[in-house]
Design an enzyme around this catalytic site. Structure first.
Site, PDB file in Angstrom:
ATOM      1  N   LYS A   1      -8.234   1.505  -1.278  1.00  0.00           N
ATOM      2  CA  LYS A   1      -9.279   0.981  -0.197  1.00  0.00           C
ATOM      3  C   LYS A   1      -8.159   0.524   1.225  1.00  0.00           C
ATOM      4  O   LYS A   1      -7.521  -0.530   0.874  1.00  0.00           O
ATOM      5  CB  LYS A   1      -9.826  -0.226  -0.895  1.00  0.00           C
ATOM      6  CG  LYS A   1     -11.172  -0.432   0.150  1.00  0.00           C
ATOM      7  CD  LYS A   1     -11.524  -1.906  -0.030  1.00  0.00           C
ATOM      8  CE  LYS A   1     -10.689  -2.913   0.778  1.00  0.00           C
ATOM      9  NZ  LYS A   1     -10.739  -2.960   2.395  1.00  0.00           N
TER      10      LYS A   1
ATOM     11  N   GLU B   1       1.745  -8.260  -3.242  1.00  0.00           N
ATOM     12  CA  GLU B   1       2.714  -8.545  -1.840  1.00  0.00           C
ATOM     13  C   GLU B   1       1.911  -9.314  -0.937  1.00  0.00           C
ATOM     14  O   GLU B   1       1.093  -8.700  -0.333  1.00  0.00           O
ATOM     15  CB  GLU B   1       3.057  -7.137  -1.498  1.00  0.00           C
ATOM     16  CG  GLU B   1       4.413  -6.975  -0.903  1.00  0.00           C
ATOM     17  CD  GLU B   1       4.445  -7.256   0.704  1.00  0.00           C
ATOM     18  OE1 GLU B   1       4.200  -8.522   1.178  1.00  0.00           O
ATOM     19  OE2 GLU B   1       4.158  -6.208   1.433  1.00  0.00           O
TER      20      GLU B   1
ATOM     21  N   CYS C   1       4.406  -9.559   7.152  1.00  0.00           N
ATOM     22  CA  CYS C   1       4.452 -10.714   6.047  1.00  0.00           C
ATOM     23  C   CYS C   1       5.896 -11.241   5.904  1.00  0.00           C
ATOM     24  O   CYS C   1       5.736 -12.392   5.609  1.00  0.00           O
ATOM     25  CB  CYS C   1       4.178  -9.973   4.711  1.00  0.00           C
ATOM     26  SG  CYS C   1       4.927  -8.380   4.357  1.00  0.00           S
TER      27      CYS C   1
ATOM     28  N   GLU D   1       1.286 -19.546   7.333  1.00  0.00           N
ATOM     29  CA  GLU D   1       1.411 -18.324   7.877  1.00  0.00           C
ATOM     30  C   GLU D   1       0.474 -17.922   8.973  1.00  0.00           C
ATOM     31  O   GLU D   1      -0.596 -18.233   8.750  1.00  0.00           O
ATOM     32  CB  GLU D   1       1.260 -17.163   6.880  1.00  0.00           C
ATOM     33  CG  GLU D   1       1.498 -15.755   7.339  1.00  0.00           C
ATOM     34  CD  GLU D   1       1.672 -14.707   6.114  1.00  0.00           C
ATOM     35  OE1 GLU D   1       0.352 -14.589   5.553  1.00  0.00           O
ATOM     36  OE2 GLU D   1       2.593 -13.816   6.238  1.00  0.00           O
TER      37      GLU D   1
END
Ligand code: NAP
Ligand code: MG
Length: 507
Positions: free
Chosen positions: A205, A280, A314, A411
């Site tokens: 997906k 992840e 990331c 983040e």
């Protein structure tokens, strides 16, 4: 290889590769059991050009019903049919062929990535697409090297008896893979490569914001000759299609890349059938510049550590720690680098930084900047949205930040770095590790002992010394702490797509 042509589409996209335009103009369906089909609901959703906010195309919107069909196809392809009886070498050849096809269409894929995600065409050309090609080739080589071991066993309660024991490494089964929008093609490659090499079957997906390159890759997967049902691709929303895939009882493993918040949801969803999970997730990676570093490399290196892919990485080097005596010099240098960056639509030649991927992401980054200023941070450069059209944000360097601020703790996933001084090595390691994340870190120094010491002390999955954002298909990537479970790439990724079976034979 096709060359980029300057033409206009009906959607008002100028200057994009003609093959990419041709692909965009076709209807966008789901790939289930080797066929392109509409969503069961008949619904579609819009995909947008982040440099204008205008719709590029409508894509079939898969949901739970389509995920059910795709998982059924993947199950059948795993249990019977040509895939499980193929030799490892045949599997490897198919994966290699996919890499070749992708390389042949490099310009087209670079254009699709750029228009869909907003990233500079020049970057997609030299990084996203070649890295994906290389990943497939690296994993193709592994298909013939998935080996077990022979084990000399003793069995103390069976004196005199003899046994032959060995392990087999078998594919984990049907894998549900959910990927984000920051490197749409590359994330698909990182996920598909090891799964195909080990003989798994897949339901992928893509992110709702960026499904185009995965759909084009689906066409190449069929062209390469993978049997039907081995790879199924179902674009749709996370809350519907993604959640159904993560929870599905007939899926043996969920592999996810994205936010830590959704990573937690995947873990909960996977609990039903206790499927294997790899994650992840996010990061808030420290990048450390010592006074003895080669500053002519460290300054542009620190800028690129955060501004590459607009900070939508990331592992972005978003917390910059600078030894006190060179703090001003480095901050000024990084700010000067930030000011030089040419911001514009990704698909325009010469652009070095494009827009953020979506309005949601723009609002998120701007609200972090506001929170930072409210808490007392100052911008050496940047700090604002650019213009009113598209989702552009200025490359930003924040100073006067402390560890209790949101801009240091969380983040941001945008082109925003917080620069902070340090003067004591022990204190530095504690600061670098003062985060719930542990994905990447950078260390800039000429002192080899300091470099290795920091590499040992920082708790993160990758430490870059005198470099940053260096990726290779052979080098494992993943996180400590809340940055994830497991590793992508390298031979470590393959272990996570196999089950170990022990076989014991009485002789
Ligand atoms: P996200 O929601 O975690 O999206 C990642 C993927 O998960 C997408 O395919 C998404 O689908 C899907 N998803 C969302 N909710 C789900 C659910 N309940 N069950 C299963 N799948 C689900 O990330 P985002 O909303 O796009 O971005 C938010 C923040 O996540 C960013 O600002 C950034 O901090 C972080 N992020 C990290 C990475 C990374 O590489 N570690 C990548 C992207 C974002 P939809 O896109 O269709 O919702
Ligand atoms: Mg989302």
């Amino acid at each position: 290889m096709t060359t980029a042509t300057a033409t206009k589409t009906g959607a008002g996209i100028s200057g994009i590769n003609s093959d990419a335009q041709k692909f965009i103009s076709k209807s966008k369906k789901l790939l289930i059991n080797g066929k392109w089909v509409d969503a069961s609901s008949g619904k579609t959703f819009g995909v947008y050009d982040p440099s204008t906010g205008k719709e590029i195309v409508q894509v079939a919107e898969g949901d739970k019903a389509d995920i059910d069909l795709a998982v059924k196809a993947a199950r059948k392809a795993f249990d019977s049919g040509p895939w499980p009886s193929m030799t490892p070498s045949e599997r490897g050849k198919l994966i290699w062929r996919l890499g070749d096809l992708l390389e042949k269409h490099l310009e087209e894929f670079a254009a699709l990535e750029s228009i869909d995600n907003g990233k500079p065409l020049a970057i997609a050309r030299v990084a996203d697409v070649p890295l994906a090609v290389d990943l497939f080739r690296y994993m193709a080589g592994w298909a013939t090297k998935i080996e077990g071991t022979t084990i000399p066993i003793t069995v103390p309660y069976a004196p005199g008896a003899r046994f032959h024991a060995y392990t087999r490494r078998e594919p984990v089964g049907v894998v549900g893979q959910i990927i984000p929008w920051n490197f749409p093609l590359l994330m698909a490659a990182w996920k598909l490569g090891p799964a195909l090499a080990t003989g798994c079957t897949i339901v992928l997906k893509p992110a709702e914001q960026t499904p185009l390159s995965a759909l084009r890759l689906g066409e190449l997967i069929m062209e390469a000759g993978f049997p039907e049902g081995v790879v199924n691709i179902v674009p749709g929303y996370g809350e519907t299609a993604g959640a159904a895939l993560a929870a599905h009882d007939d899926v043996d493993k969920a592999a996810f890349t994205g936010s830590t918040e959704v990573g937690r949801k995947i873990v909960h969803a996977a609990a039903g059938n206790l499927k294997k999970v790899t994650l992840e997730l996010g990061g808030k990676s420290p990048n450390v510049v010592f006074a003895d570093a080669d500053l002519s490399a460290a300054i542009p290196g620190a800028a690129s550590a955060i501004f590459f892919n607009h900070g939508q990485c990331c592992c972005a080097g978003s917390r910059l720690y600078i030894e006190k005596k060179v703090f001003d010099q480095v901050v000024e240098g990084v700010s000067a680098e930030a000011k030089k960056i040419k911001v514009g639509p990704g698909h325009e030649e010469g652009t070095q930084m494009g827009p953020l991927v979506s309005e949601e992401q723009l609002n998120r980054v701007v609200s972090y900047l506001e929170a930072g200023f409210e808490a007392g941070a100052r911008a050496m450069t940047g700090g604002c949205r650019i213009g009113e059209k598209g989702y552009f944000v200025e490359p930003t360097v924040l100073i006067d930040t402390t560890h209790d601020m949101k801009v240091v703790k969380e983040e941001i996933f945008g082109p925003v770095v917080t620069a902070m001084p340090f003067d004591d090595l022990d204190d530095l390691a504690a600061q670098a590790n003062d985060t719930v994340y542990g994905l990447g870190a950078g260390v800039w120094t000429r002192d080899i002992s300091k470099a290795h010491l920091m590499a040992e002390k920082i708790r993160a999955g990758t430490i870059w010394v005198n470099c940053y954002n260096i990726f290779d298909a052979a080098m494992p990537f993943g996180g400590f702490k809340q940055s994830g479970w497991g590793r992508e790439m390298g031979k470590q990724a393959l272990d996570l797509y196999t089950e170990t079976k022990a076989v014991c034979v009485a002789l």
